[in-house]
Enzyme design. Structure first.
Site, mmCIF file in Angstrom:
data_model
loop_
_atom_site.group_PDB
_atom_site.id
_atom_site.type_symbol
_atom_site.label_atom_id
_atom_site.label_comp_id
_atom_site.label_asym_id
_atom_site.label_seq_id
_atom_site.Cartn_x
_atom_site.Cartn_y
_atom_site.Cartn_z
ATOM 1 N N ASP A 36 0.842 -1.193 0.000
ATOM 2 C CA ASP A 36 0.000 0.000 0.000
ATOM 3 C C ASP A 36 0.880 1.247 0.000
ATOM 4 O O ASP A 36 2.110 1.174 0.099
ATOM 5 C CB ASP A 36 -0.909 -0.008 1.225
ATOM 6 N N LYS A 37 0.213 2.384 -0.060
ATOM 7 C CA LYS A 37 0.851 3.701 -0.027
ATOM 8 C C LYS A 37 0.050 4.605 0.891
ATOM 9 O O LYS A 37 -1.174 4.462 1.016
ATOM 10 C CB LYS A 37 0.911 4.264 -1.450
ATOM 11 N N HIS A 38 0.758 5.532 1.544
ATOM 12 C CA HIS A 38 0.068 6.543 2.356
ATOM 13 C C HIS A 38 0.698 7.901 2.072
ATOM 14 O O HIS A 38 1.917 8.022 1.934
ATOM 15 C CB HIS A 38 0.182 6.243 3.849
ATOM 16 N N SER A 39 -0.150 8.931 2.000
ATOM 17 C CA SER A 39 0.316 10.298 1.800
ATOM 18 C C SER A 39 -0.059 11.150 3.002
ATOM 19 O O SER A 39 -1.128 10.961 3.594
ATOM 20 C CB SER A 39 -0.315 10.902 0.539
ATOM 21 N N THR A 82 -9.207 10.938 0.016
ATOM 22 C CA THR A 82 -9.428 9.987 -1.071
ATOM 23 C C THR A 82 -10.858 9.450 -1.063
ATOM 24 O O THR A 82 -11.483 9.292 -2.120
ATOM 25 C CB THR A 82 -8.423 8.832 -0.966
ATOM 26 N N ARG A 127 -6.493 13.456 20.982
ATOM 27 C CA ARG A 127 -5.403 14.334 20.513
ATOM 28 C C ARG A 127 -5.965 15.602 19.883
ATOM 29 O O ARG A 127 -5.388 16.687 20.034
ATOM 30 C CB ARG A 127 -4.538 13.593 19.490
ATOM 31 N N SER A 139 -0.456 6.443 14.909
ATOM 32 C CA SER A 139 -1.799 6.570 14.348
ATOM 33 C C SER A 139 -1.850 6.088 12.908
ATOM 34 O O SER A 139 -2.678 5.248 12.538
ATOM 35 C CB SER A 139 -2.262 8.028 14.433
ATOM 36 N N LYS A 186 -3.043 1.669 11.580
ATOM 37 C CA LYS A 186 -4.131 1.353 10.643
ATOM 38 C C LYS A 186 -3.596 0.656 9.399
ATOM 39 O O LYS A 186 -4.191 -0.299 8.896
ATOM 40 C CB LYS A 186 -4.881 2.632 10.256
ATOM 41 N N LYS A 187 -2.471 1.137 8.876
ATOM 42 C CA LYS A 187 -1.901 0.531 7.679
ATOM 43 C C LYS A 187 -1.437 -0.896 7.955
ATOM 44 O O LYS A 187 -1.683 -1.813 7.163
ATOM 45 C CB LYS A 187 -0.738 1.381 7.161
#
Length: 430
Positions: free
Chosen positions: A80-83, A120, A168, A183, A187-188
């Site tokens: 996967d990818k996260h930004s 997204t 937070r 955080s 999740k990832k």
């Protein structure tokens, strides 16, 4: 005996907290045995005193394990990818199906926009029928059939993070690197990934305005993810102007589809290929850029996107004629240059907030998004314009909203000396 007060006291004194204690605390966040007051004190302690690298990894794993951790039995790697977020950033819509066309399975758990950056899931909501919150059975089936599925996290994924994130937000501890890492990564990692690429953005349209800030977060994220057993790479990328020439949900879907259909290239295409090549390298597939370029040029990536859309409830023929299904704003206005000049700077955050004001984003979590509004044909840095040339086009629900957006856009785009060209990828960290 472990209890919340003892853990908080250790943090307050700057003492190390054991992995067992962090696991206990995460479980308490998830099942409610840790109170909101204790969660707030914990967050403040971490924010002020910090965790060791070992502690950050332990907290991430503890939050991951506070809920359901997915496992996959698929004939290919899972990645996967996260930004970290920016304006006009719709790379997920290009990258997920392109990776799927290269044999990688992408169970992408995404989020919604808040602040000046788009989410997204909000973009995908612009596609009629697309279900961003399917049950796990359907999620797994679409990943298997299409090779990718972009959805929201279920309530069973990292419930400790949901509790701590809300705390937070109201205790001014959002900026803690330790808590940001835990955080995002909890999740990832709960999605059962073998590899992950992180796109950490810096510049006027990003949350992190300087390269120094981006580097600090990148190194913390890489160290934490790799320490947690997920092979991870970071690309620090520029966000001094919108990535795609469009901002707003339906308009960004259109921009991504134009790339998948082979009609456009530019920065959105380039960054999608660069991020995808990192993923392919991480799972042992070389010549990644060429493979991804081929997947897009052949139409294989677009085909995967179409399968994903239909599998999650969208139109069966979406890829072939996507504009037929996308909502169009009643007011479309060109913002024209009033004098000749060169675009010297673009305040990306201001453009993003203009889209929010049009109704394309949220001021608070409960706001309803209008998918049709936004900006298109956004000018790029260094462009030389004559009087009457288009800076962008506003897509608005009402004339008065277009008026306000035009004023904000004119203030956000500055003319002067052309800026020094900067590479899209500023740094690679692994």
């Amino acid at each position: 005996m472990t209890d919340a007060r003892r853990i908080i006291a250790h943090l307050r004194k700057g003492e190390a907290v054991s992995p067992d204690d962090l696991r206990w605390f995460a479980k308490g966040l998830a099942d409610g045995s840790v109170s909101d007051a204790q969660a707030g004190a914990f967050a403040m302690g971490v924010c002020l005193r910090g965790l060791s690298e070992e502690g950050r990894v332990a907290l991430t794993l503890a939050m991951r394990d506070s809920g359901h951790v997915m496992q996959w039995d698929l004939p290919g790697p899972v990645a996967d990818k996260h930004s970290t977020g920016g304006v006009g950033d719709c790379t997920s819509l290009v990258l997920a199906p392109a990776l799927a066309a290269c044999g990688v399975y992408v169970p992408m758990i995404s989020g919604r926009g808040l602040g000046h950056t788009g989410g997204t899931l909000d973009k995908l909501d612009a596609i009629p029928g697309y279900a961003t919150a399917p049950d796990e059975r359907r999620f797994r089936q679409v990943v298997k059939d299409a090779g990718c599925a972009i959805v929201s996290a279920s309530a069973a994924i990292a419930p400790a993070d949901k509790k701590l994130y809300a705390i937070r937000d109201v205790t001014a501890t959002v900026e803690s690197l330790d808590l940001i890492c835990a955080s995002i990564l909890s999740k990832k990692l709960a999605a059962g990934l073998e590899a992950l690429v992180l796109d950490v953005k810096t510049g006027s349209g990003a949350f992190l305005k300087t390269v120094k800030e981006a580097e600090a977060l990148s190194r913390a994220m890489v160290d934490t993810a790799n320490g947690a057993g997920c092979k991870t790479t970071v690309l620090v990328t520029g966000m001094d102007e919108p990535l795609a020439p469009a901002l707003g949900n339906a308009l960004e879907v259109d921009a991504a589809m134009r790339v998948l259909a082979g009609k456009d290239k530019g920065p959105l295409y380039d960054l999608s290929v660069a991020l995808g090549a990192e993923v392919l390298h991480s799972v042992g597939i070389e010549d990644g850029e060429a493979k991804l370029q081929g997947a897009i040029a052949s139409g294989a990536a677009a085909e995967r996107f179409g399968k994903m859309v239909h599998g999650l409830g969208g139109p069966i023929g979406f890829v072939e004629d996507w504009r037929r299904y996308m909502p169009e704003a009643p007011v479309i206005r060109a913002v024209e240059a009033v004098e000749p000049g060169t675009v010297a700077s673009i305040d990306g955050e201001a453009l993003g907030l203009a889209v929010v004001s049009l109704g394309g984003g949220r001021q608070v979590e409960t706001d309803q998004i209008n998918p049709m509004v936004g900006l298109s044909e956004v000018i790029r840095l260094g462009s030389r314009l004559e009087k009457g040339d288009v800076l962008c086009r506003i897509h608005a629900a009402r004339v008065e909203e277009a008026d306000a957006a035009e004023a904000a856009i004119r203030a956000a785009i500055t003319f002067g000396t052309a800026p020094k060209a900067q590479p899209l990828v500023r740094e690679r960290i692994s």
